[in-house]
Design a protein around this motif. Structure first.
Motif, PDB file in Angstrom:
ATOM      1  N   GLU A 340     102.445  -9.631 -17.758  1.00 60.57           N
ATOM      2  CA  GLU A 340     101.153 -10.092 -17.400  1.00 60.57           C
ATOM      3  C   GLU A 340      99.872  -8.698 -17.382  1.00 60.57           C
ATOM      4  N   ARG A 341      98.743  -9.073 -18.159  1.00 55.08           N
ATOM      5  CA  ARG A 341      97.426  -7.698 -18.042  1.00 55.08           C
ATOM      6  C   ARG A 341      97.534  -7.727 -16.931  1.00 55.08           C
ATOM      7  N   SER A 342      97.062  -8.009 -15.877  1.00 56.72           N
ATOM      8  CA  SER A 342      97.237  -7.814 -14.353  1.00 56.72           C
ATOM      9  C   SER A 342      98.231  -6.687 -14.149  1.00 56.72           C
ATOM     10  N   ASP A 343      99.349  -7.234 -14.425  1.00 56.30           N
ATOM     11  CA  ASP A 343     100.447  -6.305 -14.056  1.00 56.30           C
ATOM     12  C   ASP A 343     100.320  -4.909 -14.885  1.00 56.30           C
ATOM     13  N   LEU A 344      99.435  -4.756 -15.884  1.00 54.59           N
ATOM     14  CA  LEU A 344      99.376  -3.227 -16.296  1.00 54.59           C
ATOM     15  C   LEU A 344      99.446  -2.134 -15.613  1.00 54.59           C
ATOM     16  N   TYR A 347     102.713  -0.971 -14.172  1.00 54.39           N
ATOM     17  CA  TYR A 347     103.370  -0.227 -14.393  1.00 54.39           C
ATOM     18  C   TYR A 347     102.874   1.165 -15.586  1.00 54.39           C
ATOM     19  N   GLU A 348     101.688   0.916 -15.600  1.00 54.65           N
ATOM     20  CA  GLU A 348     101.648   2.494 -16.494  1.00 54.65           C
ATOM     21  C   GLU A 348     101.417   3.362 -15.481  1.00 54.65           C
TER      22      GLU A 348
END
Length: 592
Positions: A340-344, A347-348
């Protein structure tokens, strides 16, 4: 013998013995092969003759090649037959299989065993350090041999590396051994195994070459006219990496096991192949870095790095490249697909933490290289970070790296570096100074005038004799040391006996030749010119092949050996007997 003979002998040795001892030391030094290709290339350029590349380097062949060579196989098999066991347990199975086939052939033929013994005696007599350095000189020679049955050198001796010519006399002995055990047939039977190893190594080697070229942004076609050749030989120790440079061509000999070779060592040599031409072409600009050499004088560097700025800069740049591209042992973090974009951001963040850990490992490697004395590694490491972001190749960037270096800043950094006490090992490193023991130490002590220690060491060597070929060679050498000790201590009869023992037991052309030369000089001083001539001629017949031996023997044939203040005419007058006639002169007439 008359007192005058003893008196003359007291004068004979100080100059003659020192000259031989110095010559002996120089021969030993010349035989120790360099494992540093650039150093080999630089030293060869100062010789009267330029080394030629071996025939395996095909000017019309591929830029990079992976091959096996029968002459290298034959030489390696011969070394194995003579007790070369280093790395045997870790070697590929083909090594033991070939050894077993050779032993079977030897067991069936007394003639084959005799020829093996002659060859092994030669190898025993030319052992220098008892390490892989001894093996390197034979590999160097094998690269210049033609295939059997001719099995001869492919270029003139003056065009071969010095270490190879030191053992070139093994060639006829090797040829006889190869024929006696049908080693060519064994090679034909084993060759398919070599082909299989070559096939298994093709992809890993290609991957290393391609990845290195991609990082440096320099395709292989950039190196037209130059060759990089990897020779595989499973009969050698897997630990042995023999790298050499012939002009602009690079050759490295390795021993594969299960489809693997010391790829890091091969890559290090490949980086030299790429980097050295780029930096040696800018040697004038690099000369301004001379002050850095003063700052590394206490570092555990080899002499060439402490005396040659270009060599130091080359090694520092290579170590920086290796640090930037090293396997840190930390798995690369990959952001899972479909997150999900919100989790990027999370992870980054994890990816950045992994990158920081990897960078920390690289920085530790750089700091270690700096502590070893490669004080420009940090500079190049920093420059390479910017290089990685630029599309320009190393060829296009290297000039800016060299010319843009702030020398004062690097001097300051070098002064702040605390150097290690010991140097690391390296595939391109020269061997460390050898610690002299046994008869090597005896020779050194004799050259220093310490006859008591030299004599004790020689007697110990004789007391430790066994029934091996190496022991027989040591016995002859020990007698040679004792003969010179006897002359220095005023015991000519003992010296003559020991020289004759050396002649009777040695197969070493150098020991034989110099034993005859010393006997000839002693006979000249005792006014026995005819007998002296026989000894000098025997010295020439020994065919040592070294210039100092030939000159000494030829000088003895031409002119009787003499020392200042002595002549045979004076001794004849003192004793009331006529002096011997000079060559070509009428006999002296007695008074009527």
């Amino acid at each position: 013998m008359p007192y005058s003979f003893f008196r003359r002998l007291a004068v004979l040795l100080p100059a003659a013995l020192f000259a031989f001892a110095a010559s002996f030391a120089l021969q030993a030094g010349a035989q120790a092969p360099s494992s540093n290709p650039q150093a080999d290339r630089q030293s060869s350029s100062s010789q009267q003759f330029q080394e030629k590349a071996p025939s395996l380097v095909d000017p019309a062949g591929p830029t990079i090649s992976l091959v096996s060579l029968e002459p290298v196989f034959l030489m390696a098999a011969a070394l194995n037959a003579c007790g070369y066991d280093e790395g045997l347990e870790e070697s590929a199975p083909v090594r033991k299989r070939v050894r077993d086939e050779i032993n079977d052939a030897l067991g069936k033929s007394e003639d084959a065993r005799a020829k093996r013994d002659k060859m092994c005696l030669y190898i025993a007599q030319h052992r220098l350090t008892g390490s892989e350095r001894d093996i390197s000189q034979y590999i160097s020679l094998a690269l210049y041999l033609s295939p059997p049955p001719a099995l001869e050198t492919t270029v003139e001796l003056t065009e071969m590396p010095p270490d190879s010519t030191q053992v070139v006399e093994i060639v006829p002995l090797l040829r006889d051994f190869v024929q006696a055990v049908d080693l060519h047939g064994i090679w034909l039977a084993a060759h398919h195994t070599y082909d299989e190893e070559t096939d298994r190594l093709h992809d890993p080697l290609s991957k290393m070459i391609v990845s290195t070229n991609l990082y440096l942004k320099m395709p292989a076609t950039t190196y037209e006219g130059r060759r990089f050749v990897v020779v595989i030989e499973p009969l050698l120790s897997p630990k042995l990496v023999n790298a050499r440079v012939y002009g602009t061509d690079y050759v490295i000999v390795v021993s594969p096991v299960n489809g693997t070779i010391p790829m890091n060592d091969v890559r290090h040599t490949y980086l030299h192949y790429i980097i050295e031409p780029l930096l040696y072409s800018r040697s004038n600009a690099i000369d301004r870095m001379q002050p850095i050499l003063k700052e590394v004088k206490d570092a555990p560097l080899e002499f060439r790095y402490r005396s040659d700025t270009v060599a130091l800069v080359v090694e520092c740049l290579i170590k920086a490249i290796e640090a930037r591209t090293m396997d840190t042992g930390i798995p690369e973090y990959k952001i899972p697909a479909g997150v999900e974009r919100s989790d990027l951001p999370r992870y980054e963040h994890e990816r950045q933490l992994t990158l920081q850990k990897m960078e920390a490992v690289r920085v530790v490697a750089v700091h270690h290289d700096m502590a070893q004395g490669f004080v420009l590694t940090q500079y190049f490491f920093d420059q390479l970070i910017q290089f990685e972001k630029d599309p320009a190749s190393l060829r296009d960037t290297i000039g800016e790296m060299v010319y843009g270096m702030d020398i004062e800043q690097q001097l300051h950094r070098a002064r702040q570096t605390e150097f290690d006490k010991q140097a690391d090992g390296d595939v391109l490193q020269r061997s460390k100074p050898r610690v002299l023991t046994g008869l090597d130490l005896a020779e050194a002590k004799l050259a220093q005038g310490d006859v008591a220690t030299a004599s004790a060491l020689a007697h110990k060597a004789l007391a430790d004799q066994s029934d091996t070929l190496d022991s027989a060679a040591q016995e002859a050498r020990a007698n040679f040391v004792l003969a010179r000790v006897a002359i220095m201590t005023g015991h000519p009869d003992v010296a003559i006996d020991d020289f004759q023992k050396t002649i009777a037991t040695s197969k070493d052309p150098r020991l034989l030749a110099w034993s005859h030369i010393y006997l000839g000089r002693m006979l000249d001083l005792d006014c026995k010119r005819d007998q002296a001539l026989t000894e000098y001629q025997a010295a020439l017949a020994a065919r040592d092949g070294q210039q100092d031996t030939r000159l000494a023997a030829e000088r003895g044939v031409k002119t009787a050996y003499a020392v200042k203040g002595h002549s045979c005419e004076e001794d004849a007058d003192d004793s009331g007997t006529p002096s011997p006639a000079k060559p070509g002169a009428a006999p002296e007439q007695k008074p009527q």
